[in-house]
Write a protein that holds these residues in place. Structure first.
Motif, PDB file in Angstrom:
ATOM      1  N   UNK A 111     -30.573   8.291   9.883  1.00  0.00           N
ATOM      2  CA  UNK A 111     -30.493   9.169   8.704  1.00  0.00           C
ATOM      3  C   UNK A 111     -30.110   8.360   7.471  1.00  0.00           C
ATOM      4  N   UNK A 112     -30.639   8.805   6.330  1.00  0.00           N
ATOM      5  CA  UNK A 112     -30.207   8.230   5.063  1.00  0.00           C
ATOM      6  C   UNK A 112     -28.954   8.983   4.600  1.00  0.00           C
ATOM      7  N   UNK A 113     -28.340   8.585   3.491  1.00  0.00           N
ATOM      8  CA  UNK A 113     -27.102   9.247   3.042  1.00  0.00           C
ATOM      9  C   UNK A 113     -27.236  10.741   2.744  1.00  0.00           C
ATOM     10  N   UNK A 114     -28.452  11.228   2.482  1.00  0.00           N
ATOM     11  CA  UNK A 114     -28.664  12.657   2.256  1.00  0.00           C
ATOM     12  C   UNK A 114     -28.991  13.405   3.542  1.00  0.00           C
ATOM     13  N   UNK A 115     -29.059  12.698   4.661  1.00  0.00           N
ATOM     14  CA  UNK A 115     -29.356  13.344   5.940  1.00  0.00           C
ATOM     15  C   UNK A 115     -30.826  13.354   6.312  1.00  0.00           C
ATOM     16  N   UNK A 116     -31.695  12.779   5.478  1.00  0.00           N
ATOM     17  CA  UNK A 116     -33.122  12.713   5.804  1.00  0.00           C
ATOM     18  C   UNK A 116     -33.349  11.754   6.963  1.00  0.00           C
ATOM     19  N   UNK A 117     -34.256  12.115   7.861  1.00  0.00           N
ATOM     20  CA  UNK A 117     -34.581  11.245   8.982  1.00  0.00           C
ATOM     21  C   UNK A 117     -35.505  10.125   8.529  1.00  0.00           C
ATOM     22  N   UNK A 118     -35.222   8.924   9.017  1.00  0.00           N
ATOM     23  CA  UNK A 118     -36.024   7.737   8.730  1.00  0.00           C
ATOM     24  C   UNK A 118     -36.396   7.106  10.053  1.00  0.00           C
ATOM     25  N   UNK A 119     -37.658   6.746  10.207  1.00  0.00           N
ATOM     26  CA  UNK A 119     -38.150   6.105  11.421  1.00  0.00           C
ATOM     27  C   UNK A 119     -38.702   4.730  11.066  1.00  0.00           C
ATOM     28  N   UNK A 120     -38.149   3.686  11.656  1.00  0.00           N
ATOM     29  CA  UNK A 120     -38.753   2.359  11.614  1.00  0.00           C
ATOM     30  C   UNK A 120     -39.488   2.224  12.932  1.00  0.00           C
ATOM     31  N   UNK A 121     -40.778   1.854  12.883  1.00  0.00           N
ATOM     32  CA  UNK A 121     -41.531   1.758  14.123  1.00  0.00           C
ATOM     33  C   UNK A 121     -42.455   0.551  14.120  1.00  0.00           C
ATOM     34  N   UNK A 122     -42.759   0.102  15.330  1.00  0.00           N
ATOM     35  CA  UNK A 122     -43.699  -0.993  15.571  1.00  0.00           C
ATOM     36  C   UNK A 122     -44.644  -0.554  16.670  1.00  0.00           C
ATOM     37  N   UNK A 123     -45.965  -0.592  16.433  1.00  0.00           N
ATOM     38  CA  UNK A 123     -46.895  -0.254  17.509  1.00  0.00           C
ATOM     39  C   UNK A 123     -46.859  -1.349  18.582  1.00  0.00           C
ATOM     40  N   UNK A 124     -46.737  -0.920  19.842  1.00  0.00           N
ATOM     41  CA  UNK A 124     -46.624  -1.873  20.948  1.00  0.00           C
ATOM     42  C   UNK A 124     -47.873  -1.936  21.816  1.00  0.00           C
ATOM     43  N   UNK A 125     -48.689  -0.901  21.792  1.00  0.00           N
ATOM     44  CA  UNK A 125     -49.876  -0.885  22.644  1.00  0.00           C
ATOM     45  C   UNK A 125     -51.130  -1.062  21.777  1.00  0.00           C
ATOM     46  N   UNK A 126     -52.229  -1.427  22.428  1.00  0.00           N
ATOM     47  CA  UNK A 126     -53.500  -1.573  21.719  1.00  0.00           C
ATOM     48  C   UNK A 126     -53.909  -0.254  21.075  1.00  0.00           C
ATOM     49  N   UNK A 127     -53.684   0.860  21.765  1.00  0.00           N
ATOM     50  CA  UNK A 127     -54.034   2.170  21.228  1.00  0.00           C
ATOM     51  C   UNK A 127     -53.206   2.502  19.984  1.00  0.00           C
ATOM     52  N   UNK A 128     -51.925   2.185  20.029  1.00  0.00           N
ATOM     53  CA  UNK A 128     -51.052   2.455  18.882  1.00  0.00           C
ATOM     54  C   UNK A 128     -51.464   1.588  17.694  1.00  0.00           C
ATOM     55  N   UNK A 129     -51.787   0.332  17.925  1.00  0.00           N
ATOM     56  CA  UNK A 129     -52.241  -0.543  16.838  1.00  0.00           C
ATOM     57  C   UNK A 129     -53.577  -0.056  16.273  1.00  0.00           C
ATOM     58  N   UNK A 130     -54.457   0.426  17.135  1.00  0.00           N
ATOM     59  CA  UNK A 130     -55.772   0.917  16.688  1.00  0.00           C
ATOM     60  C   UNK A 130     -55.630   2.131  15.775  1.00  0.00           C
TER      61      UNK A 130
END
Length: 134
Positions: A111-130
């Protein structure tokens, strides 16, 4: 049609700008005291004060009340970002430590200071990268 930006309305622009500068490593552009933006290669995160809503429709956005949207950032290495963010001690709440999701992304949710959700992500599979290669 093209999605260009997402704007977060806050009671404290300076606080959110400082937070996002630290977590993203980007410098905000500040064309006005009530407004800032982080321009990236795929879109812009804008931060506006509650006063800016008077220019649109008063009360249309209420600061610190989001419980449905997630701001998502593609990062090179989620685990490294987790280590960096926890060492900075700027994140008020880690919602989910780095986890590999069923759709192939490794994800860190906080969460940021206002409570908003933040997602840091990395695609790990070929399908996710595609999916990102559109």
């Amino acid at each position: 049609m093209q999605l260009v930006s997402v704007r977060v309305i806050t009671n404290d622009v300076a606080r959110l700008v400082e937070f996002y500068e630290q977590v993203t490593g980007l410098a905000a552009r500040r064309p006005a005291e009530q407004f800032a933006e982080f321009a990236g290669p795929s879109g812009t995160l804008a931060i506006g004060s509650v006063e800016t809503m008077a220019l649109f429709s008063a009360g249309a956005a209420v600061p610190e009340s989001n419980r449905t949207a997630i701001l998502e950032f593609l990062v090179e290495d989620v685990d490294r970002e987790y280590d960096r963010l926890t060492s900075l001690a700027v994140v008020p709440e880690i919602v989910q430590q780095p986890t590999t999701m069923p759709w192939g992304n490794r994800s860190l949710l906080f969460r940021d200071p206002d409570g908003n959700l933040v997602n840091f992500f990395t695609p790990r599979t070929a399908e996710a990268r595609a999916r990102l290669a559109r």
